[in-house]
Every structure is written in structure tokens, then in C-alpha cells.
Design a protein around this motif. Structure first.
Motif, short mmCIF file in Angstrom:
data_model
loop_
_atom_site.label_atom_id
_atom_site.label_comp_id
_atom_site.label_asym_id
_atom_site.label_seq_id
_atom_site.Cartn_x
_atom_site.Cartn_y
_atom_site.Cartn_z
N ILE A 281 0.82 -1.20 -0.15
CA ILE A 281 -0.08 -0.12 0.02
C ILE A 281 0.98 1.16 0.01
CG2 ILE A 281 -1.71 1.44 1.18
CD1 ILE A 281 -2.76 -1.38 2.61
N THR A 282 0.77 2.09 -1.11
CA THR A 282 1.53 3.32 -1.19
C THR A 282 0.51 4.37 -1.17
OG1 THR A 282 3.28 4.55 -2.24
CG2 THR A 282 1.77 3.22 -3.64
N GLY A 283 0.97 5.65 -1.59
CA GLY A 283 0.03 6.73 -1.70
C GLY A 283 0.75 8.20 -0.99
N GLU A 284 0.14 9.39 -1.22
CA GLU A 284 0.51 10.46 -0.92
C GLU A 284 -0.76 11.51 -1.01
OE1 GLU A 284 3.24 12.36 -3.46
OE2 GLU A 284 1.98 12.05 -5.49
N GLY A 285 -0.78 12.72 -0.67
CA GLY A 285 -1.65 13.55 -0.33
C GLY A 285 -2.73 13.58 -1.84
N SER A 286 -2.09 13.79 -2.75
CA SER A 286 -2.64 13.98 -4.23
C SER A 286 -2.05 13.29 -5.20
CB SER A 286 -2.83 15.42 -4.38
OG SER A 286 -3.37 15.63 -5.87
N LEU A 287 -2.85 12.11 -5.71
CA LEU A 287 -2.70 11.43 -6.97
C LEU A 287 -2.77 12.10 -8.22
CD1 LEU A 287 -3.12 7.45 -5.89
CD2 LEU A 287 -1.01 8.59 -5.89
N ASP A 288 -1.75 12.71 -8.82
CA ASP A 288 -2.00 13.37 -9.87
C ASP A 288 -0.90 13.22 -11.10
OD1 ASP A 288 0.03 15.05 -8.92
OD2 ASP A 288 -1.33 16.34 -7.80
N VAL B 177 7.62 3.81 -5.82
CA VAL B 177 7.28 2.07 -5.04
C VAL B 177 6.28 1.20 -5.80
CG1 VAL B 177 5.62 1.54 -2.92
CG2 VAL B 177 7.11 3.46 -2.53
N ALA B 178 5.40 1.88 -6.75
CA ALA B 178 4.86 1.13 -7.46
C ALA B 178 5.67 0.28 -8.45
CB ALA B 178 3.60 1.58 -8.04
N ALA B 179 6.64 0.97 -9.27
CA ALA B 179 7.31 0.52 -10.02
C ALA B 179 8.23 -0.62 -9.49
CB ALA B 179 8.30 1.39 -10.65
N ALA B 180 8.94 -0.30 -8.55
CA ALA B 180 9.76 -1.44 -7.89
C ALA B 180 8.77 -2.68 -7.42
CB ALA B 180 10.43 -1.11 -6.53
N ALA B 181 7.48 -2.56 -6.93
CA ALA B 181 6.46 -3.43 -6.45
C ALA B 181 6.44 -4.35 -7.75
CB ALA B 181 5.67 -2.95 -5.79
N ARG B 182 5.86 -3.64 -8.88
CA ARG B 182 5.56 -4.23 -9.98
C ARG B 182 6.61 -5.17 -10.54
NH1 ARG B 182 3.24 -0.82 -15.06
NH2 ARG B 182 5.16 0.19 -14.88
N ALA B 183 7.72 -4.53 -10.49
CA ALA B 183 9.12 -5.39 -11.18
C ALA B 183 9.24 -6.57 -10.18
CB ALA B 183 10.25 -4.60 -11.06
N GLU C 150 1.47 -7.00 -5.92
CA GLU C 150 0.17 -6.20 -5.95
C GLU C 150 0.34 -5.07 -5.22
OE1 GLU C 150 -2.90 -6.10 -8.09
OE2 GLU C 150 -3.56 -8.17 -6.98
N VAL C 151 -0.22 -3.92 -5.75
CA VAL C 151 -0.06 -2.45 -5.38
C VAL C 151 -1.57 -1.69 -5.49
CG1 VAL C 151 1.29 -0.30 -5.31
CG2 VAL C 151 2.33 -2.25 -6.24
N VAL C 152 -1.72 -1.17 -4.21
CA VAL C 152 -2.74 -0.36 -4.13
C VAL C 152 -2.58 1.25 -3.43
CG1 VAL C 152 -4.77 -1.98 -3.90
CG2 VAL C 152 -3.70 -1.11 -1.74
N ALA C 153 -3.17 2.16 -3.87
CA ALA C 153 -2.90 3.38 -3.16
C ALA C 153 -3.91 3.87 -2.48
CB ALA C 153 -2.37 4.17 -4.37
N VAL C 154 -3.42 4.97 -1.48
CA VAL C 154 -4.41 5.87 -0.51
C VAL C 154 -3.99 7.31 -0.84
CG1 VAL C 154 -4.69 4.23 1.34
CG2 VAL C 154 -2.77 5.56 1.48
N SER D 75 -4.13 5.39 -16.06
CA SER D 75 -2.70 5.96 -15.77
C SER D 75 -2.50 5.17 -14.51
CB SER D 75 -2.92 7.30 -15.66
OG SER D 75 -3.11 8.18 -16.58
N LEU D 76 -3.27 5.06 -13.58
CA LEU D 76 -3.06 4.11 -12.33
C LEU D 76 -2.33 2.90 -12.72
CD1 LEU D 76 -5.95 4.91 -9.97
CD2 LEU D 76 -3.59 5.79 -9.76
N GLY D 77 -3.05 2.12 -13.55
CA GLY D 77 -2.74 0.84 -14.11
C GLY D 77 -1.41 0.94 -14.78
#
Length: 383
Positions: free
Chosen positions: A297-304, A316-322, A326-330, A340-342
């Protein structure tokens, strides 16, 4: 389970950045953990607060086991401030925002023309004094646009006007620069691995330079931006006279425009540039934590759109995907389409705005809302 993504989760890794203006990265990790365990009480959760080199970088290092060290340095407008760096063994994590950050000034009293990075130089010197031989220098969140001249002056460089007097603080004063001498810079830098960690790859000057792109965030008017960009161009030319064509090459190189040009100052004394999140994940020990995890689980204030250009969740997502995880975000707000998320490696995002669309209510209640969306993640992915 509604999402069907993870059927047997042994361990969740929470590796999120801060929610700027509401929660630190450490608080985000705590709230996410609480929300997950509300649904799956015995769940194994590992937290690794992350940062991309900007404000919050030292706090992330301390959360990962570094020792916090505090020193008094010169703030962006000359007042003394207490600033921290992180130390583990001979590796220091220094965050320029601790000494020269925008958060140190009241919003109504910014100083775009005169704010100095002098305190950042003092902070680097404190890390050297503590025995650091590797310094990760996180740059971002600055109040300054002085090309790192203040930092270099604190480290022993001399910047003089036509009458032989030191030029004043801040970027605008560099227009008066007549000579530069870097020979007095602390000689310990010759034996130190100084790594510039930044999430921006802007050059020093021009339409994509630090004054044009980031000056307005620091209170600069269009006229101020012109003044600062011209002064920084003059500064680079004087440095070219002092140390040769390398000064011009570095001014045009990626990262030179980081944090109001402090990146340029760091490159001048031998720093190497690396994307901030990539470097910080290394320093924080992300790879072994990722190996132990089944869901991240990753994330930040604004996903844009900015998130996709070197911000912590994208790293984080790039490293996890490699690693096939599985990655979800808050996030507080979501401004990215699902495609774009995918493409970034994020299966799904959970914005607080789904629960409370009014930012005036969401920001002060970010903690409880984050627990609620995290409970939803547990229902969708873990139960």
C-alpha cells in the motif's frame, strides 16, 4: 472479498509518503495499519514511511532506524532555526527543507528574492562533523532560488561584488556578482560520496529552470521570476569564468534546478544526481521489505500527473511491479484515470474524497478517513 486480488496475504507493506498539510508519512502508516486491522485483527503489517527527497525525508530515515541529530542553523531569511539530519553509521540523510524550506516561513511573508540556502550548507557541514562519508542530500520544498550560493558560502566559497564585498543573500543579489572562488570549500567533500536526491530534473535557468517553474510557488511575481532567472544566468557565467566550462555544463544538467538551484550548487562540489525516490528506497531498505510483502500500500496527499514524474508512490509501485507484487494506493484526492494508475503499476486507488468530498472537512479529518478507506482495502483485498 470483493476485488479478488489477493487471497492469502501473509504480510502487508505500507510504504506511503506524507499527506501534505494533514498527515506525516509515519502517521499515514499508523492510520492505514489501524484501518486494516479493524477488519483483519491479526494481520501482519510492516510499515516503511517513504519520501522522495523533499520535506519529510529525514523523518522517513528516522522511522527506518536512522538516528535523528539536531543543530541550530541559519533559516531562509537569516533567523536561527533548529534543523535535523539523520545518521546511521557513516551515512547521513540531509534534507535541505529542514534548514531552507518553505514551511519555515509564514505564507504571507515569503522572500523569493532574498531567501538563502546558507543554513543548508551549515547542515551539510554538521553531517561531515558527525563523521558522514556518504551524504544523501534530499532537495525539495525550498523557500529559496539562490542557485545554492548560500549553501556554498557556508561551506567556504566566496562570492564577491565589484567592490570586493560579499554579495547579499538570495537569488536577486547574484546580479551583483563580480567574482566567485570555490577553492575554500570544505576539503572533506573530496572524500565524501555526496548524492543529490531530487524528484525534479529541471536545469538551472530558462523556461524550464527553477525560477520559471517553481519561483511562483515561493511568492515570486512574473517580474521576480525574470529577475531571478537573469541573476542565476549571470551567476553561472561568473562561475564559468572561475572554474571553466564545467560550470555551464552543470547548469544545463538534470537536477541543477532542484530546490531553487541548490542542485546546481551540490553538483558544483561533486554531487551525483539520482531520482529521489529511487535513492531513498535504497537507503530505507525497501527491497528486503518488499520481498517479505504480498500486498503493498503506497500513496500521498494527491495522486495526480506529478505523481507519475518521480514522486514516491510511482517509485514504490514501479519497484513492486518489477517484483510481481500487488499495489494499491491511498490518497487525499485522485486526479488520475484508472488507465494511468494501471500503467504506473497501481491496481486501485482509495481517495479520502470518496468519503468526504469537501477538502475543508477532509483535511482536518484525514486520519479517521484514512482508517476508513484502509478498512475498505482490507475488505476488498484481504478478507
Amino acid at each position: 472479498m470483493t476485488d479478488g486480488a489477493v487471497t492469502e496475504v501473509a504480510r502487508v507493506l505500507v510504504a506511503a509518503d506524507k499527506f501534505k498539510g494533514s498527515l506525516t508519512a509515519v502517521q499515514v502508516a499508523e492510520r492505514v495499519t489501524a484501518g486494516l486491522r479493524r477488519v483483519v485483527p491479526e494481520l501482519e503489517v510492516e510499515t516503511l514511511p517513504v519520501a522522495d527527497g523533499g520535506d519529510g525525508t529525514v523523518a522517513a530515515a528516522v522511522a527506518a532506524g536512522f538516528e535523528r541529530r539536531e543543530v541550530t542553523v541559519t533559516g531562509p531569511v537569516g533567523e536561527p532555526v533548529t534543523a535535523a539530519f539523520a545518521l546511521r553509521g557513516t551515512t547521513a540523510v540531509v534534507e535541505m527543507a529542514e534548514a531552507s524550506g518553505l514551511q519555515l516561513l509564514p505564507a504571507e511573508d515569503l522572500a523569493p528574492l532574498t531567501a538563502t540556502t546558507y543554513g543548508s550548507g551549515e547542515l551539510l557541514r554538521a553531517a561531515l562533523d558527525a563523521g558522514a562519508t556518504t551524504i544523501v542530500f534530499g532537495v525539495g520544498g525550498s523557500a529559496t532560488t539562490d542557485g545554492g550560493a548560500g549553501m556554498l558560502a557556508a561551506l567556504g566559497a566566496r562570492f564577491l561584488d565589484a567592490s570586493g564585498e560579499p554579495v547579499g543573500p538570495g537569488g536577486a543579489a547574484l546580479a551583483e556578482l563580480a567574482s566567485a572562488d570555490l577553492s575554500g570549500v570544505d576539503p572533506r567533500f573530496a572524500d565524501v560520496d555526496l548524492v543529490l536526491a531530487s524528484d525534479v530534473d529541471n536545469p538551472l535557468t530558462g523556461p524550464k529552470g527553477c525560477a520559471a517553474v517553481y519561483g511562483p510557488q515561493k511568492g515570486a511575481s512574473p517580474e521576480d521570476v525574470e529577475t531571478l532567472d537573469a541573476a542565476l544566468g549571470h551567476y553561472a557565467r561568473i562561475l564559468e569564468e572561475a572554474i571553466g566550462p564545467k560550470a555551464a555544463e552543470l547548469a544545463a544538467s538534470p537536477g541543477a534546478g532542484g530546490a531553487g538551484g541548490i542542485g546546481y550548487g551540490a553538483l558544483l562540489i561533486g554531487a551525483s544526481f539520482r531520482p529521489g525516490i529511487e535513492l531513498m528506497l535504497e537507503v530505507l531498505g525497501f527491497a528486503p521489505a518488499l520481498e517479505r510483502a504480498t500486498l503493498v500500500i503506497t500513496g500521498e496527499g494527491s495522486l495526480d500527473e506529478q505523481t507519475l514524474h518521480g514522486k514516491a508512490p510511482a517509485g514504490v509501485a514501479a519497484a513492486a511491479r518489477a517484483a510481481g507484487k500487488e499495489v494499491v494506493a491511498v490518497c487525499g484526492r485522485l486526479a488520475l484515470p484508472q488507465e494511468s494508475l494501471g500503467a504506473a503499476g497501481i491496481r486501485r486507488a482509495y481517495p479520502l474524497s470518496d468519503l468526504e468530498p469537501d477538502p475543508a472537512k477532509s483535511i482536518p479529518n484525514a486520519g479517521p478517513l484514512l482508517e476508513e478507506v484502509s478498512a475498505n482495502i482490507a475488505r476488498d483485498f484481504l478478507s
